[in-house]
Design an enzyme around this catalytic site. Sequence first.
Site, PDB file in Angstrom:
ATOM      1  N   CYS A   1       0.937  -0.986   0.238  1.00 21.78           N
ATOM      2  CA  CYS A   1      -0.207   0.072   0.071  1.00 21.78           C
ATOM      3  C   CYS A   1       0.713   1.123  -0.007  1.00 21.78           C
ATOM      4  O   CYS A   1       1.835   1.221  -0.826  1.00 21.78           O
ATOM      5  CB  CYS A   1      -0.968  -0.005   1.181  1.00 21.78           C
ATOM      6  SG  CYS A   1      -0.159  -0.360   2.828  1.00 21.78           S
TER       7      CYS A   1
ATOM      8  N   ARG B   1      -2.448  -0.990   5.432  1.00 22.93           N
ATOM      9  CA  ARG B   1      -3.493  -1.498   4.820  1.00 22.93           C
ATOM     10  C   ARG B   1      -2.950  -3.137   4.003  1.00 22.93           C
ATOM     11  O   ARG B   1      -3.654  -4.011   4.203  1.00 22.93           O
ATOM     12  CB  ARG B   1      -4.139  -0.883   3.560  1.00 22.93           C
ATOM     13  CG  ARG B   1      -4.606   0.492   4.015  1.00 22.93           C
ATOM     14  CD  ARG B   1      -5.070   1.433   3.007  1.00 22.93           C
ATOM     15  NE  ARG B   1      -3.934   2.090   2.540  1.00 22.93           N
ATOM     16  CZ  ARG B   1      -4.145   2.748   1.352  1.00 22.93           C
ATOM     17  NH1 ARG B   1      -4.953   3.144   0.646  1.00 22.93           N
ATOM     18  NH2 ARG B   1      -2.786   3.581   0.977  1.00 22.93           N
TER      19      ARG B   1
END
Length: 426
Positions: free
Chosen positions: A382, A387
């Site tokens: 990410c 994430r």
Amino acid sequence: MNTMRKVLVPVIVFSSFGLQAMTFDQLSKSLDESTQVIDCRSSNYYNGWPEIGAKQGGHYPGAVNLDAQWLGMIEDSAFKQLLVDKQLKVDQPTYLYCAQADSQRVEKALLSQGFRSVKAIEEPLSNYSGSLTALPQFQQLVSPEWVKQVIDGQQPLYAPKKGYKLVEVAWGPPTKYLVSHIPTALYLNTNNIETKPLWNRVSNEKLTTLMQDLGIRYDTTVILYGRDNMAAARAASIMMYAGVEDVRLLNGGWKSWVNAGFASEPMLQKTDKVMDFGRDIPANPELIIDMAEAKAILDGAPQNNSLVSIRSWDEYLGKISGYHYIKPKGRIPGAKWGHGGSDANSLEDFRNPDDTMKSADEIEHFWHQWEIDRDQKVSFYCGTGWRASETFFYAYVMGWKDISVYDGGWYEWSGIKTNPTLVGPA
């Protein structure tokens, strides 16, 4: 979260248009492609944890998870979108199963949205003679009820074998933690596992010291949660990289504990240090890779490899960078879009309305559209790793084997001018 209002159900008498009462075994014999089955229990039961008194956990094969409790958490428009995301069709016969009061709520909500034929299966799922479907590693994604039993000194299914540490993870000082946290939980500031300028993992020496300071050995069960589980998942991936053999993530994080109605406590918890982690760090270096390894994945055959961008669609297209401290916009050429959320701080595509993990079927559905498959070498990235780490952990409990986090992510890649980047449509 925005202020929510309950799904409004008009007081109307609906008809299920002749759907017959059905047992699970009868359903298996009559099931065809047009029949929809909804599991309206908690996602934890759906994932594989047995209900009280049941010997087997999981869900009826092919069932879609739609927890009845979500009805009180989302707006009407969000409920409609939820039905679309779960690919439920209003004109197909629909059977559902959960506790009677819950099934009645879901049935009314579906009928109010135009579903024509809805019927609850009234027998317990434990009566089904076939095999249920469960996440291969469901025991690593735990419920608040399981955590409560562990804290209380009970021996639930898949209990820690050699002691445990419960840890709340967040960025910065423990402001919220000091006011209220899960009893016995320690606190981990992500600044102790990431370092500037790129927010990559800290050195192996610092990780060793951190594990010792938290009282964690390689064979300690570590249970992690966060106010946002991205932080907890970041810690999970790094601890797995270090060599902790049993890392659990609280499904839904802090919110799930609060929703369960369990007590919390204030003030800082302290722990006894350990002298030795018990093995050299990293014991599993393949779980977190660096730029050279990411490039090797890109250089491989796309059908055998996937470097997966877990970012918003606008980040992937290069409309925004997603971060105030990351100036370049765009994506890594050859990277596949693995979905994300509405911005760099969100991960809605992977979460149910209560922030628990979406079903494996839903996740794999949109991954397959981008030719991301479980038999490939897959690395998630990410902006700086949060994430990607949560997605990595979900792939792990889904049973995906050759997976990793590309630690540097877009921040590292875009910061080197000789690296190619792309903007615009994929």
